[in-house]
Structures are given as C-alpha cells and as structure tokens.
Design a protein around this motif. Sequence first.
Motif, PDB file in Angstrom:
ATOM      1  N   MET A   1       0.840  -1.169   0.000  1.00  0.00           N
ATOM      2  CA  MET A   1       0.000   0.000   0.000  1.00  0.00           C
ATOM      3  C   MET A   1       0.892   1.241   0.000  1.00  0.00           C
ATOM      4  SD  MET A   1      -2.602   1.396   2.989  1.00  0.00           S
ATOM      5  CE  MET A   1      -2.725  -0.202   3.642  1.00  0.00           C
ATOM      6  N   LYS A   2       0.494   2.199  -0.779  1.00  0.00           N
ATOM      7  CA  LYS A   2       1.262   3.438  -0.878  1.00  0.00           C
ATOM      8  C   LYS A   2       0.951   4.334   0.316  1.00  0.00           C
ATOM      9  CE  LYS A   2       2.231   7.225  -4.006  1.00  0.00           C
ATOM     10  NZ  LYS A   2       2.121   7.697  -5.368  1.00  0.00           N
ATOM     11  N   ARG A   3       1.982   4.989   0.858  1.00  0.00           N
ATOM     12  CA  ARG A   3       1.828   5.946   1.963  1.00  0.00           C
ATOM     13  C   ARG A   3       2.210   7.328   1.459  1.00  0.00           C
ATOM     14  NH1 ARG A   3       4.560   4.223   7.417  1.00  0.00           N
ATOM     15  NH2 ARG A   3       2.872   5.479   8.210  1.00  0.00           N
ATOM     16  N   VAL A   4       1.360   8.310   1.765  1.00  0.00           N
ATOM     17  CA  VAL A   4       1.605   9.678   1.312  1.00  0.00           C
ATOM     18  C   VAL A   4       1.308  10.626   2.469  1.00  0.00           C
ATOM     19  CG1 VAL A   4       0.852  11.451  -0.331  1.00  0.00           C
ATOM     20  CG2 VAL A   4       0.941   9.076  -1.046  1.00  0.00           C
ATOM     21  N   SER A   5       2.160  11.626   2.660  1.00  0.00           N
ATOM     22  CA  SER A   5       1.900  12.616   3.704  1.00  0.00           C
ATOM     23  C   SER A   5       0.758  13.528   3.258  1.00  0.00           C
ATOM     24  CB  SER A   5       3.143  13.455   3.980  1.00  0.00           C
ATOM     25  OG  SER A   5       3.396  14.324   2.891  1.00  0.00           O
ATOM     26  N   ILE A   6       0.075  14.118   4.220  1.00  0.00           N
ATOM     27  CA  ILE A   6      -1.018  15.030   3.890  1.00  0.00           C
ATOM     28  C   ILE A   6      -0.497  16.221   3.096  1.00  0.00           C
ATOM     29  CG2 ILE A   6      -2.709  16.629   4.876  1.00  0.00           C
ATOM     30  CD1 ILE A   6      -3.182  14.615   7.073  1.00  0.00           C
ATOM     31  N   ALA A   7       0.692  16.704   3.435  1.00  0.00           N
ATOM     32  CA  ALA A   7       1.273  17.827   2.705  1.00  0.00           C
ATOM     33  C   ALA A   7       1.456  17.478   1.235  1.00  0.00           C
ATOM     34  CB  ALA A   7       2.607  18.225   3.333  1.00  0.00           C
ATOM     35  N   GLU A   8       1.954  16.278   0.962  1.00  0.00           N
ATOM     36  CA  GLU A   8       2.124  15.844  -0.432  1.00  0.00           C
ATOM     37  C   GLU A   8       0.764  15.627  -1.100  1.00  0.00           C
ATOM     38  OE1 GLU A   8       3.907  12.077  -2.974  1.00  0.00           O
ATOM     39  OE2 GLU A   8       4.547  12.361  -0.899  1.00  0.00           O
ATOM     40  N   ALA A   9      -0.199  15.103  -0.351  1.00  0.00           N
ATOM     41  CA  ALA A   9      -1.530  14.848  -0.908  1.00  0.00           C
ATOM     42  C   ALA A   9      -2.209  16.143  -1.329  1.00  0.00           C
ATOM     43  CB  ALA A   9      -2.380  14.100   0.110  1.00  0.00           C
ATOM     44  N   LYS A  10      -1.973  17.228  -0.593  1.00  0.00           N
ATOM     45  CA  LYS A  10      -2.558  18.522  -0.967  1.00  0.00           C
ATOM     46  C   LYS A  10      -2.115  18.947  -2.361  1.00  0.00           C
ATOM     47  CE  LYS A  10      -2.683  20.707   3.576  1.00  0.00           C
ATOM     48  NZ  LYS A  10      -2.187  21.885   4.318  1.00  0.00           N
ATOM     49  N   GLN A  11      -0.866  18.659  -2.672  1.00  0.00           N
ATOM     50  CA  GLN A  11      -0.308  19.099  -3.952  1.00  0.00           C
ATOM     51  C   GLN A  11      -0.656  18.156  -5.102  1.00  0.00           C
ATOM     52  OE1 GLN A  11       3.840  19.333  -3.052  1.00  0.00           O
ATOM     53  NE2 GLN A  11       3.621  21.167  -1.790  1.00  0.00           N
ATOM     54  N   THR A  12      -0.944  16.885  -4.797  1.00  0.00           N
ATOM     55  CA  THR A  12      -1.116  15.896  -5.861  1.00  0.00           C
ATOM     56  C   THR A  12      -2.441  15.146  -5.773  1.00  0.00           C
ATOM     57  OG1 THR A  12       0.021  14.218  -4.555  1.00  0.00           O
ATOM     58  CG2 THR A  12       1.379  15.542  -6.043  1.00  0.00           C
ATOM     59  N   LEU A  13      -3.471  15.771  -5.195  1.00  0.00           N
ATOM     60  CA  LEU A  13      -4.738  15.066  -4.965  1.00  0.00           C
ATOM     61  C   LEU A  13      -5.343  14.464  -6.234  1.00  0.00           C
ATOM     62  CD1 LEU A  13      -6.852  14.109  -2.972  1.00  0.00           C
ATOM     63  CD2 LEU A  13      -8.022  16.302  -3.286  1.00  0.00           C
ATOM     64  N   PRO A  14      -5.455  15.178  -7.340  1.00  0.00           N
ATOM     65  CA  PRO A  14      -6.058  14.547  -8.527  1.00  0.00           C
ATOM     66  C   PRO A  14      -5.324  13.274  -8.968  1.00  0.00           C
ATOM     67  CG  PRO A  14      -5.943  16.916  -8.826  1.00  0.00           C
ATOM     68  CD  PRO A  14      -5.163  16.595  -7.575  1.00  0.00           C
ATOM     69  N   ALA A  15      -4.010  13.293  -8.933  1.00  0.00           N
ATOM     70  CA  ALA A  15      -3.237  12.112  -9.318  1.00  0.00           C
ATOM     71  C   ALA A  15      -3.441  10.983  -8.316  1.00  0.00           C
ATOM     72  CB  ALA A  15      -1.749  12.466  -9.423  1.00  0.00           C
ATOM     73  N   LEU A  16      -3.534  11.311  -7.027  1.00  0.00           N
ATOM     74  CA  LEU A  16      -3.755  10.279  -6.016  1.00  0.00           C
ATOM     75  C   LEU A  16      -5.133   9.635  -6.166  1.00  0.00           C
ATOM     76  CD1 LEU A  16      -2.225  11.963  -2.839  1.00  0.00           C
ATOM     77  CD2 LEU A  16      -1.309  10.019  -4.129  1.00  0.00           C
ATOM     78  N   VAL A  17      -6.146  10.434  -6.513  1.00  0.00           N
ATOM     79  CA  VAL A  17      -7.488   9.885  -6.721  1.00  0.00           C
ATOM     80  C   VAL A  17      -7.471   8.901  -7.887  1.00  0.00           C
ATOM     81  CG1 VAL A  17      -9.849  10.445  -7.421  1.00  0.00           C
ATOM     82  CG2 VAL A  17      -8.697  11.834  -5.687  1.00  0.00           C
ATOM     83  N   HIS A  18      -6.830   9.259  -8.979  1.00  0.00           N
ATOM     84  CA  HIS A  18      -6.723   8.344 -10.127  1.00  0.00           C
ATOM     85  C   HIS A  18      -5.981   7.070  -9.733  1.00  0.00           C
ATOM     86  CE1 HIS A  18      -8.543  10.884 -13.111  1.00  0.00           C
ATOM     87  NE2 HIS A  18      -7.756  11.891 -12.774  1.00  0.00           N
ATOM     88  N   GLU A  19      -4.938   7.216  -8.959  1.00  0.00           N
ATOM     89  CA  GLU A  19      -4.156   6.051  -8.528  1.00  0.00           C
ATOM     90  C   GLU A  19      -4.991   5.141  -7.622  1.00  0.00           C
ATOM     91  OE1 GLU A  19       0.081   5.075  -6.326  1.00  0.00           O
ATOM     92  OE2 GLU A  19      -0.241   7.043  -7.235  1.00  0.00           O
ATOM     93  N   ALA A  20      -5.761   5.734  -6.708  1.00  0.00           N
ATOM     94  CA  ALA A  20      -6.626   4.936  -5.823  1.00  0.00           C
ATOM     95  C   ALA A  20      -7.681   4.196  -6.642  1.00  0.00           C
ATOM     96  CB  ALA A  20      -7.287   5.828  -4.777  1.00  0.00           C
ATOM     97  N   ARG A  30       0.223  11.827   8.818  1.00  0.00           N
ATOM     98  CA  ARG A  30       0.601  13.116   9.395  1.00  0.00           C
ATOM     99  C   ARG A  30       1.756  12.829  10.348  1.00  0.00           C
ATOM    100  NH1 ARG A  30      -3.981  14.723  12.042  1.00  0.00           N
ATOM    101  NH2 ARG A  30      -4.746  15.835  10.225  1.00  0.00           N
ATOM    102  N   ARG A  31       2.870  13.432  10.086  1.00  0.00           N
ATOM    103  CA  ARG A  31       4.094  13.206  10.881  1.00  0.00           C
ATOM    104  C   ARG A  31       4.442  11.719  10.952  1.00  0.00           C
ATOM    105  NH1 ARG A  31       1.144  16.821  14.248  1.00  0.00           N
ATOM    106  NH2 ARG A  31       1.811  18.950  13.843  1.00  0.00           N
ATOM    107  N   GLY A  32       4.220  11.023   9.828  1.00  0.00           N
ATOM    108  CA  GLY A  32       4.581   9.616   9.728  1.00  0.00           C
ATOM    109  C   GLY A  32       3.570   8.642  10.298  1.00  0.00           C
ATOM    110  N   ARG A  33       2.478   9.144  10.892  1.00  0.00           N
ATOM    111  CA  ARG A  33       1.460   8.260  11.473  1.00  0.00           C
ATOM    112  C   ARG A  33       0.220   8.239  10.583  1.00  0.00           C
ATOM    113  NH1 ARG A  33       0.994  10.500  17.365  1.00  0.00           N
ATOM    114  NH2 ARG A  33      -1.137   9.980  16.845  1.00  0.00           N
ATOM    115  N   PRO A  34      -0.367   7.067  10.342  1.00  0.00           N
ATOM    116  CA  PRO A  34      -1.565   6.984   9.506  1.00  0.00           C
ATOM    117  C   PRO A  34      -2.744   7.721  10.135  1.00  0.00           C
ATOM    118  CG  PRO A  34      -0.797   4.783  10.144  1.00  0.00           C
ATOM    119  CD  PRO A  34       0.067   5.773  10.829  1.00  0.00           C
ATOM    120  N   VAL A  35      -3.440   8.534   9.325  1.00  0.00           N
ATOM    121  CA  VAL A  35      -4.603   9.273   9.821  1.00  0.00           C
ATOM    122  C   VAL A  35      -5.851   9.061   8.966  1.00  0.00           C
ATOM    123  CG1 VAL A  35      -3.282  11.051  11.030  1.00  0.00           C
ATOM    124  CG2 VAL A  35      -3.878  11.375   8.629  1.00  0.00           C
TER     125      VAL A  35
END
Length: 87
Positions: A1-20, A30-35
């Motif tokens: 499973m891919k892990r992405v920080s919230i900060a990175e997700a803010k910048q790449t949300l459309p690509a992450l949705v397609h990937e999901a 957030r700070r390395g912990r799953p949220v």
Amino acid sequence: MKRVSIAEAKQTLPALVHEAERQGEIELTRRGRPVAYLVSAEQHARIPRRGFIESLNQWLKAYAGDLGDDVLELPPRRRARKVELPK
C-alpha cells in the motif's frame, strides 16, 4: 500500500485519486502516522455496513460489563403535548 503525507496529498490530490481508482487504497499520514485512507468508490461500496442495533449490540457485548447497571437505565417518558396541525 502506498503511503503519502497530507502535505504531499494537498499538492497531488487529482493524481492520487486516479491512482486509488486503479490500484487500491492509499494511506495518508501526518508526521509519519496513519490518519486516513483514500479508496476508490468501488472499494468503499464493498465495505460491510452494520445497522445501529447491530453496532449497539456489539458495543454492549464489548463494554457493558465495565459500565455497571445504572448507566443503561432509561429515564421515564414524559407525556407528549397535543399539537394541532393546520389544515
């Protein structure tokens, strides 16, 4: 499973949705912990749903012994007042 920080997700949300949609869930951290998890609508639809009563019964089985007898008593019901609806 891919892990992405919230900060990175803010910048790449459309690509992450397609990937999901294509590959499954993505864990948001957030700070390395799953949220949270980003999942496709198809995968979300496969999650089993429980009704309220089933969930309550499961909760009671797990925790009712710790609550004591008084906690689960319901207060007495009050009489409802009569309401006239306009015709």
